[in-house]
Design a protein around this motif. Structure first.
Motif, mmCIF file in Angstrom:
data_model
loop_
_atom_site.group_PDB
_atom_site.id
_atom_site.type_symbol
_atom_site.label_atom_id
_atom_site.label_comp_id
_atom_site.label_asym_id
_atom_site.label_seq_id
_atom_site.Cartn_x
_atom_site.Cartn_y
_atom_site.Cartn_z
ATOM 1 N N PHE A 1 -17.471 1.706 -33.431
ATOM 2 C CA PHE A 1 -16.160 2.050 -33.967
ATOM 3 C C PHE A 1 -15.753 0.948 -34.945
ATOM 4 O O PHE A 1 -16.313 -0.151 -34.926
ATOM 5 C CB PHE A 1 -15.116 2.126 -32.842
ATOM 6 C CG PHE A 1 -15.087 3.443 -32.107
ATOM 7 C CD1 PHE A 1 -16.107 4.371 -32.232
ATOM 8 C CD2 PHE A 1 -14.014 3.755 -31.281
ATOM 9 C CE1 PHE A 1 -16.064 5.578 -31.551
ATOM 10 C CE2 PHE A 1 -13.964 4.968 -30.600
ATOM 11 C CZ PHE A 1 -14.985 5.873 -30.727
ATOM 12 N N HIS A 2 -14.783 1.239 -35.798
ATOM 13 C CA HIS A 2 -14.216 0.233 -36.692
ATOM 14 C C HIS A 2 -12.874 -0.248 -36.115
ATOM 15 O O HIS A 2 -12.352 0.366 -35.178
ATOM 16 C CB HIS A 2 -13.978 0.822 -38.081
ATOM 17 C CG HIS A 2 -15.251 1.251 -38.778
ATOM 18 N ND1 HIS A 2 -15.304 1.569 -40.112
ATOM 19 C CD2 HIS A 2 -16.518 1.414 -38.326
ATOM 20 C CE1 HIS A 2 -16.543 1.905 -40.454
ATOM 21 N NE2 HIS A 2 -17.295 1.820 -39.382
ATOM 22 N N GLU A 3 -12.322 -1.308 -36.680
ATOM 23 C CA GLU A 3 -11.026 -1.835 -36.206
ATOM 24 C C GLU A 3 -9.984 -0.723 -36.130
ATOM 25 O O GLU A 3 -9.211 -0.625 -35.185
ATOM 26 C CB GLU A 3 -10.497 -2.927 -37.149
ATOM 27 C CG GLU A 3 -11.329 -4.196 -37.180
ATOM 28 C CD GLU A 3 -12.223 -4.257 -38.403
ATOM 29 O OE1 GLU A 3 -12.851 -3.221 -38.735
ATOM 30 O OE2 GLU A 3 -12.292 -5.328 -39.021
ATOM 31 N N ILE A 4 -9.979 0.127 -37.154
ATOM 32 C CA ILE A 4 -8.944 1.161 -37.275
ATOM 33 C C ILE A 4 -8.974 2.153 -36.117
ATOM 34 O O ILE A 4 -7.948 2.749 -35.772
ATOM 35 C CB ILE A 4 -9.111 1.902 -38.639
ATOM 36 C CG1 ILE A 4 -7.906 2.791 -38.958
ATOM 37 C CG2 ILE A 4 -10.366 2.732 -38.667
ATOM 38 C CD1 ILE A 4 -6.694 2.015 -39.381
ATOM 39 N N ASP A 5 -10.136 2.330 -35.489
ATOM 40 C CA ASP A 5 -10.205 3.290 -34.389
ATOM 41 C C ASP A 5 -9.354 2.863 -33.195
ATOM 42 O O ASP A 5 -9.017 3.689 -32.356
ATOM 43 C CB ASP A 5 -11.656 3.482 -33.945
ATOM 44 C CG ASP A 5 -12.452 4.289 -34.955
ATOM 45 O OD1 ASP A 5 -12.003 5.393 -35.293
ATOM 46 O OD2 ASP A 5 -13.506 3.807 -35.414
ATOM 47 N N PHE A 6 -9.031 1.570 -33.127
ATOM 48 C CA PHE A 6 -8.279 1.077 -31.974
ATOM 49 C C PHE A 6 -6.779 0.928 -32.245
ATOM 50 O O PHE A 6 -5.999 0.843 -31.318
ATOM 51 C CB PHE A 6 -8.853 -0.278 -31.518
ATOM 52 C CG PHE A 6 -10.297 -0.182 -31.095
ATOM 53 C CD1 PHE A 6 -10.612 0.144 -29.783
ATOM 54 C CD2 PHE A 6 -11.331 -0.385 -32.006
ATOM 55 C CE1 PHE A 6 -11.937 0.254 -29.384
ATOM 56 C CE2 PHE A 6 -12.656 -0.279 -31.614
ATOM 57 C CZ PHE A 6 -12.961 0.043 -30.301
ATOM 58 N N ALA B 1 3.380 13.864 -34.927
ATOM 59 C CA ALA B 1 4.208 14.695 -34.057
ATOM 60 C C ALA B 1 3.367 15.708 -33.284
ATOM 61 O O ALA B 1 2.424 16.291 -33.814
ATOM 62 C CB ALA B 1 5.253 15.427 -34.895
ATOM 63 N N GLY B 2 3.723 15.876 -32.028
ATOM 64 C CA GLY B 2 3.073 16.906 -31.215
ATOM 65 C C GLY B 2 1.716 16.506 -30.677
ATOM 66 O O GLY B 2 1.010 17.343 -30.115
ATOM 67 N N THR B 3 1.327 15.252 -30.872
ATOM 68 C CA THR B 3 0.019 14.805 -30.393
ATOM 69 C C THR B 3 0.176 13.591 -29.482
ATOM 70 O O THR B 3 1.242 12.984 -29.420
ATOM 71 C CB THR B 3 -0.910 14.392 -31.556
ATOM 72 O OG1 THR B 3 -0.498 13.097 -32.036
ATOM 73 C CG2 THR B 3 -0.853 15.384 -32.701
ATOM 74 N N GLY B 4 -0.906 13.235 -28.809
ATOM 75 C CA GLY B 4 -0.927 12.027 -27.996
ATOM 76 C C GLY B 4 -1.585 10.868 -28.725
ATOM 77 O O GLY B 4 -2.097 9.940 -28.095
ATOM 78 N N PHE B 5 -1.570 10.942 -30.056
ATOM 79 C CA PHE B 5 -2.161 9.907 -30.900
ATOM 80 C C PHE B 5 -1.553 8.549 -30.566
ATOM 81 O O PHE B 5 -0.334 8.389 -30.600
ATOM 82 C CB PHE B 5 -1.878 10.280 -32.360
ATOM 83 C CG PHE B 5 -2.490 9.388 -33.388
ATOM 84 C CD1 PHE B 5 -3.856 9.161 -33.420
ATOM 85 C CD2 PHE B 5 -1.690 8.810 -34.379
ATOM 86 C CE1 PHE B 5 -4.415 8.361 -34.410
ATOM 87 C CE2 PHE B 5 -2.248 8.018 -35.369
ATOM 88 C CZ PHE B 5 -3.611 7.787 -35.374
ATOM 89 N N ASP B 6 -2.394 7.570 -30.227
ATOM 90 C CA ASP B 6 -1.862 6.282 -29.792
ATOM 91 C C ASP B 6 -2.873 5.171 -30.062
ATOM 92 O O ASP B 6 -4.059 5.438 -30.291
ATOM 93 C CB ASP B 6 -1.554 6.330 -28.287
ATOM 94 C CG ASP B 6 -0.412 5.394 -27.905
ATOM 95 O OD1 ASP B 6 -0.016 4.538 -28.727
ATOM 96 O OD2 ASP B 6 0.085 5.529 -26.775
ATOM 97 N N ASP B 7 -2.393 3.942 -30.019
ATOM 98 C CA ASP B 7 -3.296 2.788 -30.074
ATOM 99 C C ASP B 7 -4.018 2.645 -28.741
ATOM 100 O O ASP B 7 -3.505 3.042 -27.696
ATOM 101 C CB ASP B 7 -2.506 1.495 -30.318
ATOM 102 C CG ASP B 7 -1.979 1.394 -31.733
ATOM 103 O OD1 ASP B 7 -2.419 2.189 -32.591
ATOM 104 O OD2 ASP B 7 -1.124 0.520 -31.980
ATOM 105 N N VAL C 1 -8.933 6.626 -25.996
ATOM 106 C CA VAL C 1 -7.559 6.985 -26.343
ATOM 107 C C VAL C 1 -7.560 7.869 -27.588
ATOM 108 O O VAL C 1 -6.783 8.810 -27.706
ATOM 109 C CB VAL C 1 -6.711 5.720 -26.568
ATOM 110 C CG1 VAL C 1 -5.284 6.091 -26.964
ATOM 111 C CG2 VAL C 1 -6.726 4.853 -25.314
ATOM 112 N N THR C 2 -8.432 7.532 -28.525
ATOM 113 C CA THR C 2 -8.647 8.384 -29.697
ATOM 114 C C THR C 2 -10.144 8.642 -29.794
ATOM 115 O O THR C 2 -10.936 8.043 -29.068
ATOM 116 C CB THR C 2 -8.128 7.707 -30.983
ATOM 117 O OG1 THR C 2 -8.724 6.396 -31.074
ATOM 118 C CG2 THR C 2 -6.608 7.579 -30.963
#
Lengths: 198, 546
Positions: B102-107, B117-123, B511-512
């Motif tokens: 993974f890259h830094e951005i994935d975390f 909105a409407g998602t569980g998108f999180d760090d 998490v992602t």
């Protein structure tokens, strides 16, 4: 997108002289109607029809003596039915099916499907399918090529041709040789034309 | 009566194999329970019909059915598919062995681009920097081939790869040609396959049967050939195959006391343990927790958050094809030799969330190619079909597109209320519908794949329409990691918030989704989890030792 395939196909067709084509077709028909080894599941007439159908699906036009018949496809299919005649077709047989049959193709309906399909083809042909001329055979098949019956036999033919020869449908690795595949355990680079010298 | 081992690990795949070895080497006693058989390299073969179509190495729906639906409003039926390996080594035994970090951005992507909105998108609760030493550790411990420093988008690394990349194939040469013409940055694919003899294992012999198949040379860096034999060599780790765990047992204090399973003869057995670690994959792990519901834990074990099974992510996938003038013979050697990650990060200019990468491959063994490898307008039988197949099989390559899946609570694993498996246990029920941004990302990347093939000089290109996904072999996010016990299932150490001696580490911890290739990260997490678990055992926070 380019029209590469169409061009390619046109080139091929142009190179095939009508006379050659007729001779090949005749040989194919003769092979299809010649005496076939006994079938386990299908009757002799059904077996001959399946042989003729699979030979149309995978003909010997470009490789005499290497149609679906010589590759062992009719008996590969026969064996599948013989070993599942109790209706035990199941999810593992998705490999041999890619069309719709009602809800779920997970039971012995394959048996009914293929028997009814053969009978229907005979009715349309006004006799056995195998007895039709090659042109008539192709025409008859073109008329049913979206039916579950056709899709089932087509899928079984393709799977048999390219499966391991131990299953009986890729005799003498005929299917693999046709497409340029070779099953080896060790290869060395270069693997293809573009990586030579890479 | 034999004493309970320190740890029972359920599942011997990417994570289970690593954790077993790390804990056994650290002096703990470990029993690993695996559903499938314990095969040897010499048991593997090139039988496409048996392997790809008859589930020789994977979950077999004839006795482990999965039901599928698009939304909770529907009754789940057939039509979906989940694929996971069922043998010692798990997915690492049959995977393609693409091994992207993974890259830094994935975390920390949510912090960078904001909530969706409407998602569980999180760090994630951990950063790339924190995981980097473990990425390095896994690359050296199992053996990864690659070339650091070629891709300008590579995340920072503390050490180069332990082996040089595998020899480039024709698809890789053409991919590089097309990509460079477009100003993109192709690089040698990092692969968990030994490009030369490594730690007593054979180097790759280029037989060409990696994806879907086990490696008959042991050159694929599966846990089966790497960490599992080392775990066994300590004398403290037993790998017990043919064991189908269906319940995690819990005492009155809410601590696990071990697991109950069916052996290969469907006899019920119990395996006590001081702690239990689940590494069953992103579908079977939540199923086992839900199957372990009790009066104390009515919604399933470790599920006080209600998130067990939720946020299932498949990763995005799209395929394009091109046919070239000369033979490529893609049936030889490893699947992928060139990759690019120019489109890895989310770009607001695209108008939707997501990112991903492309790779060069031919995704079809012979049967698969004959069934689905040709352009859509080619006849499917007869002389023209045959001629096209003869010409195309050796001359075709794909560009595969791998991308993000957003975590949605409505995408999940639950127990089917009616369908049972061959042991009488509730079947896995999958509910899944791709987020519109995920589909948009797949289509956008697919268009780049076609551009690449055209720039590489393909005589003809075509693609497979991107539609809503109904299955995957990447099963992620269903027991997500987090610091807030109300919003996650496991903590930063992979310990469940609810049961102090129960741990989970596999794709479910994500998490992602990352960008399409999860195994490298699952294994880095496993090395890190093993460190944390060993520390807890040494400090007496969880029981261990005699």
């Amino acid at each position: 997108m380019s029209d590469g395939t169409a061009t390619l196909a046109a080139t091929w067709l142009a190179t095939i002289l009508p006379g050659v084509r007729a001779a090949v077709a005749h040989a194919q028909r003769a092979a299809a109607t010649a005496e076939l080894p006994p079938f386990e599941f299908f009757g002799p007439e059904e077996g001959a029809d399946i042989a003729a159908i699979t030979a149309q699906m995978w003909p010997a036009d470009d490789a005499p003596g290497e149609s679906a018949l010589e590759a062992g496809i009719p008996h590969f299919i026969d064996h599948l039915f013989a070993t599942r005649s109790d209706g035990s077709f199941n999810d593992k047989d998705f490999a041999i099916y890619d069309g719709p049959i009602g809800a779920d193709p997970v039971d012995g309906r394959f048996t009914t499907l293929v028997r009814d399909g053969l009978a229907d083809l005979a009715t349309r042909a006004g006799g056995r399918f195998a007895a039709l001329s090659p042109d008539q055979q192709r025409q008859a098949l073109a008329g049913i090529e979206t039916t579950p019956f056709f899709l089932l036999l087509r899928r079984m033919t393709v799977v048999g041709l390219f499966a391991n020869p131990s299953y009986g449908g890729n005799a003498a690795k005929m299917g693999w040789r046709a497409i340029g595949f070779e099953d080896r355990f060790v290869w060395q680079p270069p693997f293809g034309a573009y990586d030579a010298g890479a | 009566m034999t004493q309970a081992p320190d740890f029972v690990i359920v599942g011997s795949g990417a994570a289970g194999g690593v954790i077993a070895k790390e804990l056994a080497v650290s002096g703990f006693r470990v029993v690993v329970l695996e559903q499938g058989p314990h095969l040897k390299a010499t048991d593997f073969h090139h039988d496409e019909l048996a392997t790809v179509y008859r589930y020789a190495l994977t979950n077999d729906p004839t006795f482990s059915p999965t039901t599928f639906r698009r939304s909770a409003a529907e009754v789940a039926g057939s039509g979906g598919w989940l694929q996971y390996a069922r043998l010692v080594g798990g997915g690492t035994a049959h995977f393609t062995a693409n091994y992207w970090r993974f890259h830094e951005i994935d975390f920390n992507e949510r912090s960078k681009i904001g909530a969706i909105a409407g998602t569980g998108f999180d760090d994630w609760p951990i950063t790339y920097d924190e995981l980097e030493p473990y990425y390095t550790k896994v690359e050296w411990d199992i053996g990864v081939s690659g070339q650091a420093g070629v891709s300008p988008f590579d995340p920072p690394r503390s050490k180069p790869y332990p082996m040089p990349p595998l020899p480039v194939k024709s698809s890789g040469v053409l991919f590089e040609r097309g990509a460079k013409r477009l100003g993109w940055h192709p690089f040698p694919a990092p692969m968990a396959i030994a490009s030369q003899p490594y730690q007593g294992r054979n180097g790759c012999q280029h037989c060409g049967f990696c994806e879907f198949f086990g490696c008959e040379f042991g050159a694929k860096s599966s846990t089966l050939f790497t960490v599992i034999p080392r775990a066994q060599a300590t004398g403290r780790c037993e790998i017990r195959s043919g064991c189908y765990v269906f319940r995690i047992d819990v005492d009155r204090r809410g601590r696990t006391t071990g697991v109950t399973y069916y052996d290969a003869h469907k006899r019920e057995r119990r395996q006590p343990a001081k702690s239990v670690i689940l590494c069953c994959n992103g579908a079977e792990t939540p199923r086992l927790l839900l199957l372990s519901a009790s009066s104390r834990f009515p919604d399933g074990l470790a599920n006080s958050s209600g998130l067990v099974g939720k946020h299932l992510m498949f990763t995005g996938w799209a395929l394009t094809s091109g046919v070239f003038e000369q033979p490529l013979n893609e049936f030889k050697s490893v699947l992928v030799t060139r990759v690019l990650q120019d489109f890895y990060e989310t770009d607001p200019a695209r108008g939707f969330y997501g990112g991903g990468g492309l790779d060069a491959r031919l995704d079809f063994p012979p049967i698969g190619f004959a069934l689905s490898g040709l352009p859509p307008d080619v006849p499917r039988w007869g002389a023209e079909y045959q001629r096209t197949l003869r010409h195309y099989f050796t001359r075709t390559m794909n560009v595969a597109c791998h991308s993000t899946s957003l975590p949605l609570a409505s995408n999940n694993i639950t127990l089917d209320p009616t369908v049972k498996d061959a042991w009488g246990l509730p079947a896995l029920r999958v509910t899944y519908r791709d987020h519109p941004d995920d589909l948009a990302m797949m289509r956008w990347l697919q268009a780049r794949g076609l551009e690449l093939l055209q720039a590489a000089g393909a005589q003809r290109t075509w693609s497979y329409p991107v539609t809503e996904q109904s299955g995957s072999n990447h099963l992620l996010g269903t027991c997500r990691m987090g610091t807030d016990a109300a919003a996650s299932v496991v903590d930063r150490s992979h310990r469940t918030h609810d049961v102090p001696n129960l741990f989970i580490c596999d794709g479910s911890s994500f998490v992602t989704s990352g960008r399409g290739q999860p195994t490298c990260t699952i294994q880095a997490l496993a090395y890190r989890a093993a460190d944390h678990i060993a520390r807890l055992a040494r400090t007496g926070e969880i029981p261990a030792g005699s």
